[in-house]
Motif scaffolding. Structure first.
Motif, mmCIF file in Angstrom:
data_model
loop_
_atom_site.group_PDB
_atom_site.id
_atom_site.type_symbol
_atom_site.label_atom_id
_atom_site.label_comp_id
_atom_site.label_asym_id
_atom_site.label_seq_id
_atom_site.Cartn_x
_atom_site.Cartn_y
_atom_site.Cartn_z
ATOM 1 N N ILE A 122 0.837 -1.204 0.000
ATOM 2 C CA ILE A 122 0.000 0.000 0.000
ATOM 3 C C ILE A 122 0.873 1.255 0.000
ATOM 4 C CG2 ILE A 122 -1.641 1.347 1.372
ATOM 5 C CD1 ILE A 122 -2.827 -1.369 2.294
ATOM 6 N N THR A 123 1.878 1.282 0.883
ATOM 7 C CA THR A 123 2.728 2.470 0.957
ATOM 8 C C THR A 123 3.483 2.675 -0.354
ATOM 9 O OG1 THR A 123 2.968 2.153 3.320
ATOM 10 C CG2 THR A 123 4.579 3.582 2.273
ATOM 11 N N GLU A 124 3.966 1.567 -0.914
ATOM 12 C CA GLU A 124 4.728 1.651 -2.152
ATOM 13 C C GLU A 124 3.879 2.206 -3.297
ATOM 14 O OE1 GLU A 124 6.607 -1.869 -4.609
ATOM 15 O OE2 GLU A 124 7.255 -1.921 -2.507
ATOM 16 N N LYS A 125 2.638 1.695 -3.412
ATOM 17 C CA LYS A 125 1.817 2.047 -4.577
ATOM 18 C C LYS A 125 1.045 3.353 -4.381
ATOM 19 C CE LYS A 125 2.559 -1.543 -7.275
ATOM 20 N NZ LYS A 125 2.041 -2.867 -6.928
ATOM 21 N N LYS A 178 0.500 6.239 0.904
ATOM 22 C CA LYS A 178 -0.186 6.431 2.191
ATOM 23 C C LYS A 178 0.374 5.457 3.238
ATOM 24 C CE LYS A 178 -3.466 9.069 0.394
ATOM 25 N NZ LYS A 178 -3.240 10.000 -0.528
ATOM 26 N N ALA A 179 -0.011 5.716 4.493
ATOM 27 C CA ALA A 179 0.413 4.796 5.553
ATOM 28 C C ALA A 179 -0.267 3.446 5.327
ATOM 29 C CB ALA A 179 0.037 5.363 6.911
ATOM 30 N N GLY A 180 0.504 2.385 5.212
ATOM 31 C CA GLY A 180 -0.086 1.073 4.996
ATOM 32 C C GLY A 180 -0.846 0.599 6.223
ATOM 33 N N TYR A 181 -0.287 0.896 7.393
ATOM 34 C CA TYR A 181 -0.877 0.430 8.647
ATOM 35 C C TYR A 181 -0.655 1.514 9.695
ATOM 36 C CZ TYR A 181 -1.433 -2.274 12.926
ATOM 37 O OH TYR A 181 -1.849 -2.714 14.159
ATOM 38 N N ALA A 182 -1.636 1.737 10.574
ATOM 39 C CA ALA A 182 -1.463 2.714 11.659
ATOM 40 C C ALA A 182 -1.827 2.062 12.980
ATOM 41 C CB ALA A 182 -2.331 3.939 11.416
ATOM 42 N N GLN A 189 7.987 -2.345 15.305
ATOM 43 C CA GLN A 189 9.289 -1.711 15.108
ATOM 44 C C GLN A 189 9.759 -1.892 13.664
ATOM 45 O OE1 GLN A 189 12.490 -3.345 17.526
ATOM 46 N NE2 GLN A 189 13.019 -1.273 18.184
ATOM 47 N N GLU A 190 9.577 -3.099 13.148
ATOM 48 C CA GLU A 190 10.038 -3.354 11.788
ATOM 49 C C GLU A 190 9.183 -2.626 10.754
ATOM 50 O OE1 GLU A 190 10.125 -7.579 11.802
ATOM 51 O OE2 GLU A 190 12.186 -7.639 12.584
ATOM 52 N N MET A 191 7.869 -2.617 10.988
ATOM 53 C CA MET A 191 7.007 -1.910 10.032
ATOM 54 C C MET A 191 7.330 -0.416 10.048
ATOM 55 S SD MET A 191 3.419 -3.808 9.651
ATOM 56 C CE MET A 191 2.509 -3.361 11.048
ATOM 57 N N ARG A 192 7.659 0.105 11.247
ATOM 58 C CA ARG A 192 7.935 1.530 11.368
ATOM 59 C C ARG A 192 9.312 1.890 10.797
ATOM 60 N NH1 ARG A 192 9.408 5.985 11.046
ATOM 61 N NH2 ARG A 192 9.650 7.553 12.666
ATOM 62 N N TRP A 193 10.350 1.157 11.216
ATOM 63 C CA TRP A 193 11.709 1.620 10.909
ATOM 64 C C TRP A 193 12.338 0.914 9.710
ATOM 65 C CZ3 TRP A 193 12.829 6.027 13.135
ATOM 66 C CH2 TRP A 193 12.204 6.344 14.354
ATOM 67 N N THR A 194 12.008 -0.370 9.484
ATOM 68 C CA THR A 194 12.607 -1.066 8.341
ATOM 69 C C THR A 194 11.771 -0.815 7.088
ATOM 70 O OG1 THR A 194 13.199 -2.775 9.925
ATOM 71 C CG2 THR A 194 13.542 -3.283 7.600
ATOM 72 N N ASP A 195 10.438 -1.063 7.224
ATOM 73 C CA ASP A 195 9.588 -0.925 6.039
ATOM 74 C C ASP A 195 9.151 0.520 5.814
ATOM 75 O OD1 ASP A 195 9.804 -3.605 6.395
ATOM 76 O OD2 ASP A 195 7.677 -3.994 6.772
ATOM 77 N N ASN A 196 9.092 1.293 6.895
ATOM 78 C CA ASN A 196 8.587 2.666 6.837
ATOM 79 C C ASN A 196 7.181 2.721 6.231
ATOM 80 O OD1 ASN A 196 8.751 5.316 7.431
ATOM 81 N ND2 ASN A 196 10.079 5.874 5.714
ATOM 82 N N THR A 197 6.289 1.877 6.736
ATOM 83 C CA THR A 197 4.944 1.809 6.163
ATOM 84 C C THR A 197 3.871 2.317 7.123
ATOM 85 O OG1 THR A 197 4.763 -0.458 6.954
ATOM 86 C CG2 THR A 197 5.455 -0.156 4.673
#
Lengths: 459, 306
Positions: free
Chosen positions: A193-196, A199-203, A249-257
């Motif tokens: 979602i974030t890539e395409k 927007k934020a993929g998940y909140a 942590q991973e979604m926030r800092w690694t994936d940035n989603t």
């Protein structure tokens, strides 16, 4: 003014002020507590949760309920207030004695309020108004003490699932009819979602106790618990909660989603979700009402799946609302209050005519019919009720399929039983740190939080 | 009263003459005022003090617990951070927030004809209700690249800041808003003080060839130093009790970076329903502020203009 007149004037002022001060002493005259119950004696009750004036249709509907009720029960006068439960202000209202006779509160409150004697014992009165037999014994446990006495009426239940934006799913090339069912999928979908869409993929909810609330939910979905069964000790300092935080942590800092806002409370996250800024967020199914009604989300864009699991299925967090009665209410007031609760919250489930009427009224008042939820009664009663109302459904029920299906497989797990809101409040900063500080040490965070919470639980 | 201007020839007056001369009406006249004052102003203070020694949920009968509330709040692991945050807020407000209204007032007072306009402009933020102002600033502080402040930063090629979402930036961001909101009201007080500075002093300074800066430094500031000292004390007491801004902006987050003592008190009382702990911490805070005020008074005594 002559001297005498002046004396008289000052004297009378003094007396008047003294009288006023005496009245302001905060003690209301003792109500007719105890004694026999007279169901026909004139009685006045105050009911909370009147809708705010910015929703005129809801206010009209509420006022009509009051009028109908008073017509049927001529000896009961119903007054209403806008007072409603809010974790941040509720204790102040209890302490200030400003509670109405009846109002709705969260499932997390009674377990602290019963031992504190902040709720009246209504077991006998419930029998009088013939309400006990309808109630779901599972939810009733939340308002009972060890001796089985009842202190409130559970009337509304929710369970957490995953709200998602169908439009963003489509834009990202995902199937809007197939919400994620595992956390691995959530992570992968969020990336897409974030890539395409940008927007934020998940909140994630983080503020005003909702951070702890949702961390608890995630922990449950990973097979963990937050508090021991007796409520004496915290239990989250182990693998499931760590896994949940590591995922965030991973979604926030690694994936940035996860977008850029990490200070969300319930209303704020729904606002951004409705505005199409968020792909997925953990919510109970009633999020639909606020997103569509208050924040103008298109019903076609709203989707609701079950709570994603990690292995399992482990279960989802359930909670809800209870009608509480003011501990200072007299016996007659309690009976009147229960009659009000029965008339406005329960009769519709067992009476076809009322069920249909309620659906029609809801539609006329721009409300919703058919949104899936959890029953406060037995499943059969609830299914029957939904069947009666099916022709009037105005909620896209098919878009809740993931959620409805999950109800059949996921166990409903209650919220922490001891000082739930305090536990949530102390877990808020844990989630916040993981999302705002890159090198947050999850093990240490949880260990610290556990020691703080254990100290609170022991107090 | 006529009595007080009469020469005091008799040192001892009988009750009868006291009564005849209207002494009773005098007492009755002030009595309501004193009672109202005691009840509404001091009543809550005493009640709070009593509460701090009790276990009390304000519904069931209170239970005396001695000093246990105090030991509980003093050993709360959250207290050091809340205290540090409060001090940090006070420090930032002192360094950045204190000079602004003073500067504003001096600036406005120097303007002869359009002073009223600047007066209005500087006071305007004080008229905006705090909740509305904070919601507005929250909108400014939107952490995405399209937020108002971040867009402005973007014009200068600066990367978007996370403002309230950053544990390091959140407190300065709150101080910025608080300074904006509070400067006008304080400036008005300074302006009033400035009107009391005698114009001869400026004229004399001008004759001696003093420019505008040296007039401000050598005439204006020394003349209003009494007010400055008082305002600084009021600001210190005010900043130690900061609540609205962190409560509405961040709820104390992120990661407790903006949890102040008052927010902690609020959580004790209204989230935990622990009124004993809340009042105990309030009493401790009040005691610290009393000590601070006394120390401050002695330190600044020589500044006094009288």
């Amino acid at each position: 003014m002559t001297r005498t007149a002046r004396r008289v004037a000052t004297l009378s002022t003094a007396v008047a002020l003294l009288a006023a001060a005496a009245c302001a002493d905060g003690t209301t005259p003792a109500a007719d507590s105890g004694g026999a119950i007279d169901q026909n004696a004139p009685v006045t009750i105050t009911v909370g949760n009147r809708p705010k004036p910015d929703k005129p249709a809801d206010v009209a509907s509420f006022d009509r309920k009051v009028k109908d009720f008073m017509a049927k029960h001529p000896n009961i006068t119903v007054k209403s207030t806008e007072t409603e439960w809010d974790a941040q202000t509720f204790q102040a209202q209890v302490a200030g004695g400003s509670l109405p006779t009846v109002m709705s509160i969260s499932f997390t409150e009674p377990l602290n309020m019963i031992p504190n004697k902040q709720l009246p014992d209504i077991t006998e009165e419930l029998k009088l108004v013939d309400l006990t037999k309808d109630l779901n014994p599972e939810t009733l446990k939340l308002v009972q003490d060890d001796a089985g006495r009842i202190y409130g009426v559970p009337f509304e239940a929710f369970s957490v699932g995953l709200a998602y934006n169908r439009a963003l799913f489509t834009q990202a090339g995902l199937d809007p009819d197939k919400p994620p069912t595992t956390w691995d999928e959530v992570r992968q979908y969020a990336r897409q979602i974030t890539e395409k869409t940008g927007k934020a993929g998940y909140a994630q909810l983080t503020k005003d106790n909702t951070g702890g609330w949702m961390l608890t939910t995630m922990t449950y979905s990973m097979g963990g618990t937050v508090q021991s069964d007796d409520g004496k000790k915290s239990t989250f300092d182990d693998a499931p909660a760590k896994k949940a935080l590591r995922l965030l942590q991973e979604m926030r800092w690694t994936d940035n989603t996860m977008g850029s806002n990490f200070l969300y409370n319930q209303e704020e996250v729904r606002q951004d979700f409705a505005a199409g800024k968020i792909g997925m967020v953990m919510q109970a199914s009633d999020a639909y009402d606020m997103c569509v009604k208050n924040f103008g989300m298109k019903p076609a864009d709203y989707g609701h799946g079950g709570l994603p699991q990690d292995g399992g299925p482990h279960g989802t967090l359930t909670g809800g609302s209870i009608k509480m009665i003011n501990p200072k209410a007299s016996k007659n007031e309690i009976v009147a209050a229960l009659k009000w609760i029965k008339a406005t919250e329960f009769d519709k489930y067992t009476d076809e005519q009322l069920a249909v009427q309620d659906a029609k009224t809801a539609i006329a008042d721009k409300g919703f019919v058919g949104r899936p939820g959890v029953t406060p009664l037995s499943q059969e009663t609830y299914d029957q009720y939904n069947k009666w109302r099916e022709p009037y459904n105005n909620v896209p029920v098919a878009q809740f399929k993931g959620y409805s299906d999950s109800m059949k497989t996921l166990e409903l797990l209650p919220e922490p039983s001891n000082k739930g809101q305090e536990v949530y409040a102390l877990l808020d900063p844990v989630v916040q740190q993981v999302l705002t500080k890159k090198d947050a040490d999850i093990d240490k965070l949880l260990a610290d939080a556990a020691s703080k919470i254990d100290a609170r639980l022991a107090r | 009263m006529a009595l007080s201007i009469r020469p005091n020839v008799r040192s001892r007056r009988s009750v009868l003459t006291w009564y005849r001369s209207g002494g009773l009406s005098a007492v009755l006249f002030v009595l309501p005022l004193i009672l109202v004052f005691l009840y509404f102003s001091w009543g809550p203070i005493v009640r709070g003090l009593v509460l701090s020694f009790q276990k009390n949920n304000l519904v069931t009968a209170p239970e005396w617990v001695g000093l246990s509330n105090f030991s509980y709040v003093l050993t709360d692991p959250q207290l050091p951070q809340a205290a540090a945050n409060t001090l940090y807020f006070a420090l930032l407000a002192l360094v950045f927030g204190f000079p602004v209204p003073l500067f504003l007032a001096v600036f406005i007072s120097e303007l002869r004809s359009t002073g009223w306009l600047y007066n209005v402009l500087s006071y305007l933020p004080a008229v905006v209700p705090p909740v509305a102002a904070i919601l507005l600033w929250k909108f400014f502080y939107d952490p995405s690249a399209t937020g108002v402040f971040n867009t402005v930063l973007g014009w200068f090629g600066i990367d978007p800041l996370s403002w309230l979402n950053s544990p390091t930036l959140a407190m300065p961001a709150i101080v910025l808003e608080a300074t904006w909101a509070g400067a006008g009201a304080t400036a008005i007080i300074y302006l009033a003080a400035l009107t009391g500075v005698r114009t001869e002093l400026y004229e004399a300074a001008e004759l001696d060839g003093a420019g505008i800066w040296s007039r401000v430094w050598h005439v204006t500031l020394p003349q209003i130093r009494g007010i400055i000292a008082i305002m600084m004390l009021l600001q210190l007491i005010g900043t130690f009790q900061v609540f609205t801004e962190p409560f509405l902006f961040t709820g104390g987050g992120p990661d407790n970076a903006t949890t102040t003592i008052l927010l902690l008190i609020y959580r004790y009382a209204f989230v935990n329903g622990d009124f004993g702990a809340a009042t105990a911490l309030s009493v401790l805070l009040a005691a610290v502020l009393c000590v601070l005020s006394v120390v401050y008074h002695f330190l600044t005594r020589r500044w006094s203009t009288t």
